[in-house]
Scaffold this active site. Structure first.
Site, PDB file in Angstrom:
ATOM      1  N   SER A 148      46.428  38.222  35.681  1.00 52.06           N
ATOM      2  CA  SER A 148      46.295  39.428  36.550  1.00 52.06           C
ATOM      3  C   SER A 148      47.728  39.942  36.827  1.00 52.06           C
ATOM      4  CB  SER A 148      45.481  39.059  37.683  1.00 52.06           C
ATOM      5  OG  SER A 148      45.546  40.277  38.777  1.00 52.06           O
TER       6      SER A 148
ATOM      7  N   LYS B  61      45.565  32.395  39.661  1.00 53.28           N
ATOM      8  CA  LYS B  61      46.275  32.985  38.478  1.00 53.28           C
ATOM      9  C   LYS B  61      47.820  32.602  38.403  1.00 53.28           C
ATOM     10  CE  LYS B  61      42.419  35.189  37.448  1.00 53.28           C
ATOM     11  NZ  LYS B  61      41.622  34.399  36.372  1.00 53.28           N
TER      12      LYS B  61
ATOM     13  N   TYR C 220      42.790  33.585  45.688  1.00 53.14           N
ATOM     14  CA  TYR C 220      42.487  34.211  44.270  1.00 53.14           C
ATOM     15  C   TYR C 220      43.540  34.366  43.471  1.00 53.14           C
ATOM     16  CZ  TYR C 220      41.863  37.830  40.509  1.00 53.14           C
ATOM     17  OH  TYR C 220      42.092  38.326  39.233  1.00 53.14           O
TER      18      TYR C 220
HETATM   19  C1  UD1 Z   1      41.969  43.634  43.124  1.00 54.59           C
HETATM   20  C2  UD1 Z   1      42.808  42.503  43.443  1.00 54.59           C
HETATM   21  C3  UD1 Z   1      43.398  42.110  42.062  1.00 54.59           C
HETATM   22  C4  UD1 Z   1      42.248  41.441  41.302  1.00 54.59           C
HETATM   23  C5  UD1 Z   1      41.250  42.620  41.378  1.00 54.59           C
HETATM   24  C6  UD1 Z   1      39.949  42.079  40.591  1.00 54.59           C
HETATM   25  C7  UD1 Z   1      44.179  42.964  45.398  1.00 54.59           C
HETATM   26  C8  UD1 Z   1      45.460  43.423  46.263  1.00 54.59           C
HETATM   27  N1  UD1 Z   1      44.197  43.116  44.261  1.00 54.59           N
HETATM   28  O1  UD1 Z   1      42.719  44.625  42.681  1.00 54.59           O
HETATM   29  O2  UD1 Z   1      44.436  41.023  42.241  1.00 54.59           O
HETATM   30  O3  UD1 Z   1      42.640  41.033  40.046  1.00 54.59           O
HETATM   31  O4  UD1 Z   1      40.950  43.197  42.556  1.00 54.59           O
HETATM   32  O5  UD1 Z   1      38.831  42.205  41.096  1.00 54.59           O
HETATM   33  O6  UD1 Z   1      43.352  42.513  46.302  1.00 54.59           O
HETATM   34  N2  UD1 Z   1      39.567  50.966  47.487  1.00 54.59           N
HETATM   35  C9  UD1 Z   1      39.186  51.890  48.293  1.00 54.59           C
HETATM   36  N3  UD1 Z   1      37.855  51.677  48.785  1.00 54.59           N
HETATM   37  C10 UD1 Z   1      37.020  50.695  48.163  1.00 54.59           C
HETATM   38  C11 UD1 Z   1      37.663  49.660  47.312  1.00 54.59           C
HETATM   39  C12 UD1 Z   1      38.893  50.128  46.779  1.00 54.59           C
HETATM   40  O7  UD1 Z   1      39.842  52.700  48.919  1.00 54.59           O
HETATM   41  O8  UD1 Z   1      35.696  50.610  48.620  1.00 54.59           O
HETATM   42  C13 UD1 Z   1      41.012  51.201  46.916  1.00 54.59           C
HETATM   43  C14 UD1 Z   1      42.145  49.992  47.256  1.00 54.59           C
HETATM   44  O9  UD1 Z   1      42.411  50.073  48.599  1.00 54.59           O
HETATM   45  C15 UD1 Z   1      42.837  49.950  46.219  1.00 54.59           C
HETATM   46  C16 UD1 Z   1      42.201  50.713  45.018  1.00 54.59           C
HETATM   47  O10 UD1 Z   1      41.093  51.354  45.578  1.00 54.59           O
HETATM   48  O11 UD1 Z   1      43.885  50.897  46.416  1.00 54.59           O
HETATM   49  C17 UD1 Z   1      41.772  49.715  44.013  1.00 54.59           C
HETATM   50  O12 UD1 Z   1      40.878  48.545  44.537  1.00 54.59           O
HETATM   51  P1  UD1 Z   1      40.192  47.618  43.855  1.00 54.59           P
HETATM   52  O13 UD1 Z   1      39.195  48.150  42.702  1.00 54.59           O
HETATM   53  O14 UD1 Z   1      39.556  46.514  44.789  1.00 54.59           O
HETATM   54  O15 UD1 Z   1      41.301  46.821  42.840  1.00 54.59           O
HETATM   55  P2  UD1 Z   1      42.660  46.173  43.547  1.00 54.59           P
HETATM   56  O16 UD1 Z   1      42.750  46.100  44.901  1.00 54.59           O
HETATM   57  O17 UD1 Z   1      44.054  46.704  42.789  1.00 54.59           O
END
Ligand code: UD1
Length: 343
Positions: free
Chosen positions: A128, A158, A154
């Protein structure tokens, strides 16, 4: 070249695993699924049947249990392993770290022990972009970017997983290894027959968007609007899950051409950054659906902005993305609607 080669796919009923099964079959490999369905659903298997036209051999085993896994290695002569099976909820890993070390590290070590014992030559590991942590002063990361302290157990699994593979390589093992560092996989198979199946409340953005639009969740919260980005929301590299699946098959193809004792790591992303607000805007525009959302506070541990440098993946794997995030959004929405009718 791939004809009749058996590939063990751990976690093959999961989100990325199931899409990779489709691609393996397309390229002439024979995938064998090992999955205990703790975080996947059997509806995915019938979706796979419908897409492929025949059943994929599936063994319901816990890969963390050596005695359950060994009979598979005795039964098949595997040419390669794609190791997906792992837990992946960042927040849960903070509250229950031992679960993550036991399953993600224990599972990996088990699978590797058996690979060594049975001389399986090729190994693809689900890594990841979390291994880069919060990169300082750069947003586009290439594979030479310094790995940094993970911000969750987590993420640590990795990092440690890659280290275990490196140590195995250094010991002189015959195994040929590639770690794929995924950015943010989204979307679903264009048929709408397989896709992500989050158990419980989704943590990731796009499943939360589609579940809110269909009414399974009341409201989407956007975590933070004061980040130093163009619109104040975090930026990620969203890659279509079918493109990601394809990268795994290309990685296997590459390994076949290599001599013994090979190791490498490759980013798998699109090379483009997209903000949370851009995803929301695109979802509404492309589907014509309403979406109930609001801004909320920042989420702990979120990286501000990160996307892949894709030069190495394109040259080494001879691979390129076919889809953009708009395609992925539409496919994810088709899948959400399919689920609503069938589950
Ligand atoms: C996260 C993990 C990453 C992991 C991946 C797999 C972190 C920092 N990274 O990626 O290591 O491999 O999940 O599941 O935790 N968001 C919202 N509202 C929501 C959900 C998400 O605003 O309800 C935003 C988050 O703040 C982020 C973006 O959407 O900016 C993507 O979030 P997400 O899909 O959870 O992925 P990552 O955080 O990038």
């Amino acid at each position: 070249m791939s004809m009749n080669k058996h590939i063990l796919v751990t976690g093959g009923a999961g989100y990325i695993g199931s899409h990779t099964i489709v691609q393996l079959v397309e390229y002439g490999y024979i995938p064998i699924i090992a999955d205990d369905f703790r975080n996947s659903n059997k509806i995915v298997l019938s979706g796979l049947d419908d897409i492929i036209g025949h059943q994929i051999v599936t063994h319901e085993v816990d890969i963390c249990d050596y005695s359950q896994l060994k009979p598979l290695f005795e039964k098949y002569h595997f040419d390669g392993i794609i190791h997906f099976a792992a837990d992946k909820a960042v927040g849960e890993s903070v509250n229950n770290p031992l679960k993550y070390y036991k399953n993600n590290i224990g599972g990996l070590v088990n699978v590797l022990e058996l690979s060594v014992e049975f001389n399986v030559p090729n190994f693809v590991f689900s890594s990841s972009c979390t291994v880069y942590g919060e990169p300082i002063d750069i947003k586009e990361v290439d594979e030479l970017t310094k790995l940094s302290k993970a911000n969750s157990p987590y993420g640590n699994t990795k990092l440690i997983g890659e280290q275990i593979l490196q140590d195995l390589h250094t010991s002189g093992s015959d195994i040929k290894i590639i770690s794929l560092r995924y950015f943010n996989p989204i979307g679903a198979h264009p048929s709408g027959l397989i896709g992500e199946f989050p158990v419980g409340k989704p943590n990731n953005l796009l499943p939360f968007v589609t579940q809110t639009a269909i009414g399974k969740q009341k409201e989407l919260t956007v975590f933070g609007n004061d980040y130093p980005t163009t619109d104040g929301t975090c930026v990620r590299d969203y890659i279509h899950v079918c493109d990601l699946a394809d990268a795994h098959v290309k990685a296997l193809d590459l390994l076949q051409k290599k001599e013994r004792n090979f190791i490498d790591q490759v980013n798998i992303g699109t090379g483009k950054g997209t903000s949370v607000l851009e995803i929301i805007t695109a979802f509404k525009k492309l589907t014509g659906e309403k979406l109930n959302w609001k801004f909320g506070p920042r989420r702990n541990g979120d990286v501000v902005e990160i996307y892949a440098n894709v030069a190495k993946s394109e040259s080494l794997l001879n691979w390129k993305c076919k889809y953009n995030y708009q395609d992925a959004i539409l496919h994810a929405w088709q899948w959400e609607k399919h689920l609503a009718q069938h589950v």
